[in-house]
Design a protein around this motif. Sequence first.
Motif, PDB file in Angstrom:
ATOM      1  N   GLU A  47       0.868  -1.169   0.000  1.00  0.00           N
ATOM      2  CA  GLU A  47       0.000   0.000   0.000  1.00  0.00           C
ATOM      3  C   GLU A  47       0.904   1.218   0.000  1.00  0.00           C
ATOM      4  O   GLU A  47       1.900   1.261   0.746  1.00  0.00           O
ATOM      5  CB  GLU A  47      -0.893  -0.051   1.256  1.00  0.00           C
ATOM      6  N   ASP A  48       0.550   2.186  -0.827  1.00  0.00           N
ATOM      7  CA  ASP A  48       1.353   3.410  -0.928  1.00  0.00           C
ATOM      8  C   ASP A  48       1.618   4.039   0.433  1.00  0.00           C
ATOM      9  O   ASP A  48       0.664   4.334   1.166  1.00  0.00           O
ATOM     10  CB  ASP A  48       0.546   4.447  -1.745  1.00  0.00           C
ATOM     11  N   GLU A 145     -14.571   2.681   9.274  1.00  0.00           N
ATOM     12  CA  GLU A 145     -13.494   3.277   8.468  1.00  0.00           C
ATOM     13  C   GLU A 145     -14.047   3.675   7.105  1.00  0.00           C
ATOM     14  O   GLU A 145     -15.094   3.186   6.693  1.00  0.00           O
ATOM     15  CB  GLU A 145     -12.335   2.277   8.334  1.00  0.00           C
ATOM     16  N   ARG A 146     -13.314   4.520   6.404  1.00  0.00           N
ATOM     17  CA  ARG A 146     -13.745   4.959   5.064  1.00  0.00           C
ATOM     18  C   ARG A 146     -12.612   4.946   4.053  1.00  0.00           C
ATOM     19  O   ARG A 146     -12.761   5.477   2.956  1.00  0.00           O
ATOM     20  CB  ARG A 146     -14.231   6.411   5.143  1.00  0.00           C
ATOM     21  N   ILE A 147     -11.466   4.376   4.408  1.00  0.00           N
ATOM     22  CA  ILE A 147     -10.295   4.546   3.543  1.00  0.00           C
ATOM     23  C   ILE A 147     -10.341   3.629   2.333  1.00  0.00           C
ATOM     24  O   ILE A 147     -10.839   2.518   2.406  1.00  0.00           O
ATOM     25  CB  ILE A 147      -8.984   4.328   4.328  1.00  0.00           C
ATOM     26  N   ILE A 148      -9.785   4.110   1.242  1.00  0.00           N
ATOM     27  CA  ILE A 148      -9.845   3.346  -0.008  1.00  0.00           C
ATOM     28  C   ILE A 148      -8.488   2.682  -0.270  1.00  0.00           C
ATOM     29  O   ILE A 148      -7.446   3.346  -0.224  1.00  0.00           O
ATOM     30  CB  ILE A 148     -10.271   4.260  -1.175  1.00  0.00           C
ATOM     31  N   PRO A 149      -8.462   1.368  -0.501  1.00  0.00           N
ATOM     32  CA  PRO A 149      -7.197   0.717  -0.825  1.00  0.00           C
ATOM     33  C   PRO A 149      -6.539   1.423  -2.011  1.00  0.00           C
ATOM     34  O   PRO A 149      -7.206   1.759  -2.990  1.00  0.00           O
ATOM     35  CB  PRO A 149      -7.624  -0.711  -1.186  1.00  0.00           C
ATOM     36  N   GLY A 150      -5.257   1.640  -1.924  1.00  0.00           N
ATOM     37  CA  GLY A 150      -4.530   2.387  -2.957  1.00  0.00           C
ATOM     38  C   GLY A 150      -4.201   3.798  -2.500  1.00  0.00           C
ATOM     39  O   GLY A 150      -3.248   4.400  -2.969  1.00  0.00           O
ATOM     40  N   TYR A 311      -8.976  -6.800  -7.730  1.00  0.00           N
ATOM     41  CA  TYR A 311     -10.320  -6.248  -7.905  1.00  0.00           C
ATOM     42  C   TYR A 311     -10.311  -4.845  -8.476  1.00  0.00           C
ATOM     43  O   TYR A 311     -11.343  -4.352  -8.925  1.00  0.00           O
ATOM     44  CB  TYR A 311     -11.118  -6.334  -6.599  1.00  0.00           C
ATOM     45  N   LYS A 312      -9.137  -4.201  -8.484  1.00  0.00           N
ATOM     46  CA  LYS A 312      -9.004  -2.917  -9.182  1.00  0.00           C
ATOM     47  C   LYS A 312      -7.520  -2.647  -9.438  1.00  0.00           C
ATOM     48  O   LYS A 312      -6.663  -3.434  -9.007  1.00  0.00           O
ATOM     49  CB  LYS A 312      -9.645  -1.785  -8.384  1.00  0.00           C
ATOM     50  N   ALA A 373      -7.343  -2.161 -14.540  1.00  0.00           N
ATOM     51  CA  ALA A 373      -6.648  -0.972 -15.057  1.00  0.00           C
ATOM     52  C   ALA A 373      -5.368  -0.681 -14.269  1.00  0.00           C
ATOM     53  O   ALA A 373      -5.210   0.387 -13.677  1.00  0.00           O
ATOM     54  CB  ALA A 373      -7.594   0.221 -15.003  1.00  0.00           C
ATOM     55  N   HIS A 374      -4.432  -1.646 -14.244  1.00  0.00           N
ATOM     56  CA  HIS A 374      -3.134  -1.354 -13.629  1.00  0.00           C
ATOM     57  C   HIS A 374      -2.438  -0.259 -14.451  1.00  0.00           C
ATOM     58  O   HIS A 374      -2.618  -0.211 -15.689  1.00  0.00           O
ATOM     59  CB  HIS A 374      -2.243  -2.601 -13.624  1.00  0.00           C
ATOM     60  N   SER A 375      -1.615   0.564 -13.810  1.00  0.00           N
ATOM     61  CA  SER A 375      -0.938   1.670 -14.520  1.00  0.00           C
ATOM     62  C   SER A 375      -0.195   1.177 -15.755  1.00  0.00           C
ATOM     63  O   SER A 375      -0.134   1.861 -16.774  1.00  0.00           O
ATOM     64  CB  SER A 375       0.074   2.355 -13.607  1.00  0.00           C
TER      65      SER A 375
END
Length: 405
Positions: A47-48, A145-150, A311-312, A373-375
């Motif tokens: 994770e970044d 929590e509300r954080i988005i993976p990535g 999944y993304k 959609a990987h970079s």
Amino acid sequence: MVNVIGLGYIGLPTALMMSSHGVKVVGTDYNQDLVATLNAGQTTFEEDGLDELFAQALDSGIQFSSEYQVCSTYIISVPTPYDKESKKIDPCYVVSAVKTVLDYAEKDAVVIIESTVSPGTVDRYVRPVLTEACRTDINLVHAPERIIPGNMVHELVSNNRTIGADSLDVGKEVVALYSSFCEGEISITDIKTAEMSKVVENTFRAVNIAFSNELAKICRQGGMDVSEVIEIANKHPRVNILNPGPGVGGHCIPVDPWFLVGDYPETASLIRTALKTNESMPEYVLNRTYEAMRENGIDSPGLVGIYGLTYKGDVDDIRESPTMQMIELMKRCLAGAGVKVYDPWVQRDEVSCQVHSMEEFLDGLDVVIVMVAHSQVKGNPGLFGGRILIDPCNVLGNGENVYKL
Ligand code: SAJ
């Protein structure tokens, strides 16, 4: 001292964040291998910014253990699976964590549940545990929590939060704790409203993604370009349509809305339809693939390559991923024949048809579905060496051999 119970995708970053902001933290997980990895100085997922945060937390003295601690504040962030048949939440891990906490908790301790739960779960399943154990001194709180993976590390600091508590005083105490690192606005409400608002947030997104997926199907049928339609419609000041795609994955958006359908089956009809629309997308993409194969004179069904297992884009998490759903479908309909999968973000073996290099992947393939959609693939159809490309995420850009949703 705060004892964070459950060191997964949410518990670990939360524990690290609190520790690096001066709170004394012990992270507890019953998985001893995971605790050993953390104690050996390694994080357990990508994770970044997580590794940097981990280093800061270690400097601040965070500890990891498989034992629960005696203290006055607990944060519970354990999984909440759901029953695939009844669509209802299974609170077994939350209940079992609370039961264990009660063996250690100091008098009047605060027990904060971060795990996502369906509205009413705390009343129905957690409060009875306190009554049974004669621990009605304990203050229950729900702080979803509300954080988005990535983008977890950034969002932990900047997102607004919700604290559901039985009393304003306890609510304020917990707001003070989260304010150690959270720069967003923190709303205080009752527990059931906090439970509901969390589930509603993910339901909002599921329903809106379903709308765009339905638009994609309508536009295909009517010979229109859905991306262009959405782009133009979104120029209206009050319209913000999300992106259609190959399906919806992750442990939240395809899961949480079912809690409402499970608990309110008669009423939640729009939500049920939206979820079913999203679930129909992997099959829709597969049919579109076979259509493109036939148009190009290639055997259909024949060998198909799937790029992307997660999944993304740009995460290594495969939970509920549309690719996994598609592979299941191919197993059921085609006895698993004709599929090869590659994901540069997933080195571990997840499925038998998986290969571990692009070269091995492309060998013998005429058709590739770009499911994630990987970079690496953005605007880069050349990566696949002129093969027929199905692009449900709309990431490759235009090209003669590129088929959109
Ligand atoms: N997706 C689309 N079209 C879109 C946006 C997403 O098809 O326009 C798909 C993605 O490809 C993916 C799925 O939806 O398969 C979910 O991805 P996401 O990035 O939208 O969300 P998650 O599951 O990673 O995180 C969500 C977030 N919730 C909301 O945005 C309302 C996050 O804030 C929550 O913390 C998280 O769920 C959670 O744990 O509940």
